[in-house]
Every structure is written in C-alpha cells, then in structure tokens.
Design an enzyme around this catalytic site. Structure first.
Site, mmCIF file in Angstrom:
data_model
loop_
_atom_site.group_PDB
_atom_site.id
_atom_site.type_symbol
_atom_site.label_atom_id
_atom_site.label_comp_id
_atom_site.label_asym_id
_atom_site.label_seq_id
_atom_site.Cartn_x
_atom_site.Cartn_y
_atom_site.Cartn_z
ATOM 1 N N HIS A 273 10.531 -16.416 4.810
ATOM 2 C CA HIS A 273 10.170 -15.103 4.263
ATOM 3 C C HIS A 273 9.115 -15.288 3.177
ATOM 4 O O HIS A 273 9.155 -16.259 2.414
ATOM 5 C CB HIS A 273 11.415 -14.414 3.685
ATOM 6 C CG HIS A 273 11.186 -13.001 3.254
ATOM 7 N ND1 HIS A 273 10.600 -12.689 2.052
ATOM 8 C CD2 HIS A 273 11.463 -11.826 3.869
ATOM 9 C CE1 HIS A 273 10.532 -11.364 1.941
ATOM 10 N NE2 HIS A 273 11.044 -10.821 3.024
ATOM 11 N N SER B 133 13.145 -7.584 6.299
ATOM 12 C CA SER B 133 14.558 -7.958 6.169
ATOM 13 C C SER B 133 15.334 -6.851 5.457
ATOM 14 O O SER B 133 16.503 -6.606 5.749
ATOM 15 C CB SER B 133 14.705 -9.286 5.418
ATOM 16 O OG SER B 133 14.098 -9.230 4.155
ATOM 17 N N ASN B 134 14.673 -6.180 4.531
ATOM 18 C CA ASN B 134 15.291 -5.060 3.824
ATOM 19 C C ASN B 134 15.650 -3.934 4.791
ATOM 20 O O ASN B 134 16.728 -3.335 4.710
ATOM 21 C CB ASN B 134 14.330 -4.559 2.734
ATOM 22 C CG ASN B 134 14.751 -3.242 2.137
ATOM 23 O OD1 ASN B 134 14.108 -2.223 2.382
ATOM 24 N ND2 ASN B 134 15.809 -3.233 1.372
ATOM 25 N N GLU C 254 8.518 -13.925 0.303
ATOM 26 C CA GLU C 254 9.002 -14.070 -1.071
ATOM 27 C C GLU C 254 9.614 -15.453 -1.287
ATOM 28 O O GLU C 254 9.377 -16.094 -2.317
ATOM 29 C CB GLU C 254 10.050 -12.997 -1.390
ATOM 30 C CG GLU C 254 10.578 -13.100 -2.820
ATOM 31 C CD GLU C 254 11.744 -12.178 -3.110
ATOM 32 O OE1 GLU C 254 12.626 -12.573 -3.899
ATOM 33 O OE2 GLU C 254 11.793 -11.056 -2.548
ATOM 34 N N HIS D 274 5.301 -9.567 -2.519
ATOM 35 C CA HIS D 274 6.217 -10.683 -2.292
ATOM 36 C C HIS D 274 5.918 -11.905 -3.165
ATOM 37 O O HIS D 274 6.783 -12.755 -3.362
ATOM 38 C CB HIS D 274 6.160 -11.135 -0.825
ATOM 39 C CG HIS D 274 6.572 -10.084 0.150
ATOM 40 N ND1 HIS D 274 5.665 -9.337 0.879
ATOM 41 C CD2 HIS D 274 7.800 -9.642 0.523
ATOM 42 C CE1 HIS D 274 6.323 -8.490 1.653
ATOM 43 N NE2 HIS D 274 7.608 -8.653 1.457
ATOM 44 N N CYS E 23 9.723 0.896 -2.788
ATOM 45 C CA CYS E 23 10.201 0.509 -4.116
ATOM 46 C C CYS E 23 8.986 0.392 -5.035
ATOM 47 O O CYS E 23 7.842 0.395 -4.561
ATOM 48 C CB CYS E 23 10.945 -0.829 -4.049
ATOM 49 S SG CYS E 23 9.925 -2.215 -3.514
#
Length: 293
Positions: free
Chosen positions: A131, A229-230, A133, A77, A15
């Site tokens: 996580h 996780s994505n 982020e 993140h 991304c």
C-alpha cells in the site's frame, strides 16, 4: 417522478487529507499548466480521470529518475525518503500534499526505528503490504520494519526483541487491538513492548456511522475505488448491517434489479477517497432507473 427517497450519507466523502491533496492539484492546474502526480492522487479512478482531463498526469516512481526538472505532487499517502532524494537529484519541484496525520506517523516511526536499532529492536507496522502509505512508512526504517496484515501474520514477529507497534492510518482498530494484545502477552518478559494506536479517527469514526446509515435504508449503494482499502473496510461493515448493500465504482455498474423489490429508501455512501460529485451522479442515475417506482 419517483417516490423513492434517496439520501447521500452526510458522513461520506473525502477525508481532510484527500481534500488537501486535491485542492493542491486544482490550485496548480488553474493556469492550464500540466504537471504530474506520483501515483494516482487518490484511490478512485473517476477522480483521477477528472484531474487528468485538467492536466494532472500520474507517473511512477521509476519516472522520477528518467524525467528531469518537472513539477510533481506528492499525494496524501506520503512517500519514503528515497523519493525526496531522487527528486532532488533530478531537479524536480515537489508539491508535498502528504496528509498531516501520515506525516506525523512517518516522523514517529523514524524516531522509534532510530531508537530501537541501537538495541537490536524492531518496528512492527500493522498495514497492507505494498500500500502506498505503508511504502512511505517502511521507508522511514530503511525498509527494515516488519509488516503484518492481520493476526494471521503475528508468527513472523520475533518475540525476543524490543518492539514498537504502529498502524497504517486506515486500518481496523479492532484488529490492531488484537495484534497489540497478542504481542503484550507474548513478547519476552525481558523485552520492552510499546503499542501506538495511529489509526486516523476521522476514518475510524466512519465505521459506527456507516452501520447506522446502512440500517436506516432498504438498499445501500456504496461508491468507491477498487484499489481503496478504506472502501473495502467500509463496504464490508455496510454489508454486515444491510444485506442489500452493493459496491460500485461508477454509475455504469448500477443494476436496475437492485431496486425492483418494494423499497422506500436508498442510501448512497462512499469511502474517504470517493469524490462527492460522483455520489451525486450515482443518486441522479438511481432517480432515472427507478422513475416508475
């Protein structure tokens, strides 16, 4: 030569937030100078190893206090305020590659928290505990925000408080909507409830695309990091659409028997943290192991 058609998903790969972070690292590494990233720059071991070879050394948050006057990259993140404070105290030079979407979300959460703490209210974040982020997001609230990982956690939310609901940028839109609906229906009528869908559409938009991609191929190989996780979300969606979908982190995990049945096409897809060069290597390896098909 194999007659098997192999296609790399055109919608897959980094991304823009990860592209920005990797480009920032590569720019700093051009002159051969080693420097550090706070944690793995991306949740993909192969890309981390590639950048390590160029001179980018991951360090932990504990290292911020023991090291002095180093050049350190903040990954996409993002980080909590305490990180910037520690870096300043120890004379570090920061290269901040926090994703712009995450940066905006941090700002919004901080503003909500400052508003709600005057009312004994609460910020709720739909995200994965621990996580990177989420650590950065909860840090905007002095670590006071309530984290829910799924609908199963909604009982931990005090329904007698003014509440603002946010989401980690890479989470499921459907689950966020379920949580928001539950809170809207259960928050005390005398309390204010606001929900903010802060899921990144570049990431969320991948879900319907990967369904179509998975359906058009006999076998799908999904390439992703085990920490991402994505990657888990995208692969699970892929598997729902094609039972002959397989998850690999590198070319060594490919298995010949996946391609033994009569098949005409193989699709290769990846997470927002999967480097394009790695998907290309997977495609090359599939060509090799299916060359007699």
């Amino acid at each position: 030569m194999s007659s098997l058609h192999i296609e790399i998903d055109p919608a897959s790969g980094f991304c823009f937030g990860v592209v920005k972070a990797v480009e920032a690292a590569e720019d700093e590494l051009k002159d051969g100078t080693q420097f550090h990233s706070l944690g793995d720059i991306v949740h993909n071991n192969m890309e981390v190893d590639r950048l390590k070879e160029m001179g980018l050394q991951p360090i932990s948050n504990d290292d911020l206090s023991t090291l002095k006057e180093k050049k350190i990259l903040i990954r996409a993140h993002g980080e909590p305020p305490i990180t910037y404070q520690k870096a300043k105290e120890n004379g570090h030079q920061l290269i901040d590659a926090t994703c712009p979407v995450v940066l905006k979300l941090q700002s919004r959460i901080k503003k909500s928290w400052e508003e709600l703490k005057q009312q004994n209210g609460q910020v709720v974040i739909y995200g994965k505990v621990g996580h990177a982020e989420v650590i950065g997001l909860i840090g905007q609230t002095n670590n006071e925000a309530v984290i829910v990982e799924s609908m199963e956690d909604v009982s931990t939310i005090d329904v007698n408080k003014n509440t603002h609901l946010y989401a980690q940028t890479t989470k499921s839109i459907d689950e966020f909507k379920r949580i928001a609906t539950y809170l809207k229906e259960n928050i005390n009528a005398n309390c204010v409830f606001k929900s903010f869908d802060t899921i990144c559409r570049q990431v969320a938009g991948r879900l319907p695309k990967i369904v179509l991609f998975a359906q058009k191929h006999d076998v799908v190989v999904f390439v992703g990091g085990k920490k991402s996780s994505n990657a888990k979300i995208l692969f699970n969606k892929c598997l729902e659409s094609n039972k002959q979908a397989y998850f690999v982190s590198n070319v060594n995990e490919l298995k010949k028997e996946w391609f033994d049945k009569p098949i005409k096409s193989v699709g290769i897809s990846g997470a927002t943290s999967t480097p394009p060069w790695l998907m290309e290597k997977v495609a090359e390896q599939i060509e090799i192991i299916t060359k007699d098909k």
